[in-house]
Design an enzyme around this catalytic site. Structure first.
Site, PDB file in Angstrom:
ATOM      1  N   GLU A 196      53.652 108.001  23.601  1.00  0.00           N
ATOM      2  CA  GLU A 196      52.963 109.283  23.393  1.00  0.00           C
ATOM      3  C   GLU A 196      51.929 109.579  24.476  1.00  0.00           C
ATOM      4  OE1 GLU A 196      50.447 111.723  19.958  1.00  0.00           O
ATOM      5  OE2 GLU A 196      51.555 109.895  19.440  1.00  0.00           O
ATOM      6  N   LYS A 212      54.681 113.186  15.766  1.00  0.00           N
ATOM      7  CA  LYS A 212      54.487 113.123  14.318  1.00  0.00           C
ATOM      8  C   LYS A 212      55.853 113.269  13.657  1.00  0.00           C
ATOM      9  CE  LYS A 212      50.357 112.303  13.189  1.00  0.00           C
ATOM     10  NZ  LYS A 212      50.144 111.058  12.448  1.00  0.00           N
TER      11      LYS A 212
END
Length: 383
Positions: A196, A212
């Site tokens: 990420e 997410k």
């Protein structure tokens, strides 16, 4: 063992030589964001106007290459006036800046270590039942209108003997590790396998890629992730939060979203990722950039300060090296990964963390299982 820090230029691997180092802990006082920028400036790494593209380094002729930068979740919370939470279980700094020179003559290879890596059994910071109870506590806070989402993180520790760097380097080579690498200091080291992007800056463009939503990396898992209204709502909530974070430091009207809810693979998991871009406002410096994006919205929740308050109340130990930022900074290019899928070692203990975002629709048992799935490849790499 020579290991490059995450996001260091590939062409420079094996040619980085440490020139200077600065570390910070909360007991040192002061503003870490300003101190980071001042330290880099003092060593001719000028990051005071990120909107203006910097000339490219010619690493074949210049001694100065760039710097590794690590900022813990605790430091990030303090930068924005949030609750830093309980103390870290790991003995390592909350900020580390390591400035590297570049050489065409690789440094000598250290002699092989005589003591192999051996890791003992894991001890969890909370039980599955305590984790599930914390999920329920967040759901109650949501029902009272105090927060919309809170990310809960658990921790485990194990004793070790021998040289930890080969195991941490193995962790950094996990499939999908966009920010794979190791940063080390006296009696501590951080190994990262994060997919990420916390923040990237190139030629005045700001980019963040929040993740997410998680499912097993099977055809059924991918279909379930794409069809889940709960995961999509959780994801879009964080996209909106991080759009607002960038809007505070971006040129007016420049924030946009690309590839909303794109499904990517990390090890044996599917994860949903979006890309948010903006143009840096004139005069944006590194200190203000860090204050805007730290701690990362995908590992705090929304609203960010309220989420930090609940995190501090519910998590049994501090987040240590996890849920912070780790990567590379240099004029013309900043690239910091969010330290998920990360392990840290101190004198005799190895630490790992994992968690997930909690919304009103969260099922406690499913959240416990998701955290276990995220940490499983990390622990396996540290066998």
């Amino acid at each position: 063992m020579v290991v490059a820090p995450p996001a260091a230029p590939t062409a420079c691997h094996g040619r980085l030589i440490e020139r200077a180092r600065w570390q910070w802990r909360p007991t040192d006082g002061g503003d870490p964001a300003t101190a980071i920028q001042d330290f880099l400036t003092a060593h001719d790494l000028h990051l005071h106007d990120l909107a203006r593209p910097a000339p490219r380094h010619d690493h074949h002729h210049e001694q100065l290459c760039g710097a590794a930068l690590y900022v813990s979740a605790t430091a990030g919370a303090l930068m924005v006036g949030g609750d830093p939470g309980p103390p870290s279980p790991a003995d390592l700094p909350d900020v580390a800046v390591v400035i590297y020179g570049h050489t065409d003559t690789p440094p000598p290879t250290p002699p092989p270590t005589t003591s192999g890596w051996s890791r003992g059994p894991w001890t969890e910071s909370w039980s599955p039942q305590q984790h599930a109870a914390a999920v329920e506590a967040v759901r109650h806070a949501i029902s009272r209108g105090q927060v919309y989402q809170v990310n809960l993180v658990g921790h485990a520790a194990a004793p070790y003997t021998g040289d930890p760097l080969p195991a941490l380097a193995r962790l950094g080579r996990l499939p999908g590790a966009r920010y794979g690498g190791v940063l080390s200091g006296p009696d501590w080291a951080i190994g990262c396998a994060s997919p990420e992007t916390l923040i990237e800056v190139r030629d005045g463009t700001l980019t963040t890629r929040p993740i997410k939503g998680t499912r097993p990396a099977t055809a059924a898992g991918r279909a379930d992730l794409l069809a889940s209204s709960k995961e999509r709502a959780e994801h879009i909530m964080i996209v909106d939060l991080e759009r607002n974070d960038l809007a505070r430091i971006a040129a007016t009207g420049s924030v946009g979203v690309d590839d909303l809810f794109a499904v990517r693979r990390w090890c044996d998991l599917w994860q949903a990722e979006s890309t948010i871009r903006a143009q840096a406002a004139d005069g944006l410096g590194l200190a203000d950039l860090l204050r805007a994006v730290c701690p990362g919205g995908s590992v705090t929740g929304a609203p960010k300060l309220a989420a930090l308050h609940h995190i501090a109340a519910l998590e049994p130990v501090g987040r240590g090296a996890s849920m912070g930022g780790l990567g590379w900074v240099a004029p013309g290019h900043i690239d910091l990964g969010l330290t998920i899928r990360t392990a840290a070692v101190d004198h005799h203990t190895v630490h790992v963390w994992a968690g997930g975002g909690i919304t009103w629709d969260s099922d406690p048992d499913a959240e416990v299982a998701e955290a276990a799935a995220k940490t499983r490849p990390v622990r396996a790499a540290l066998q």
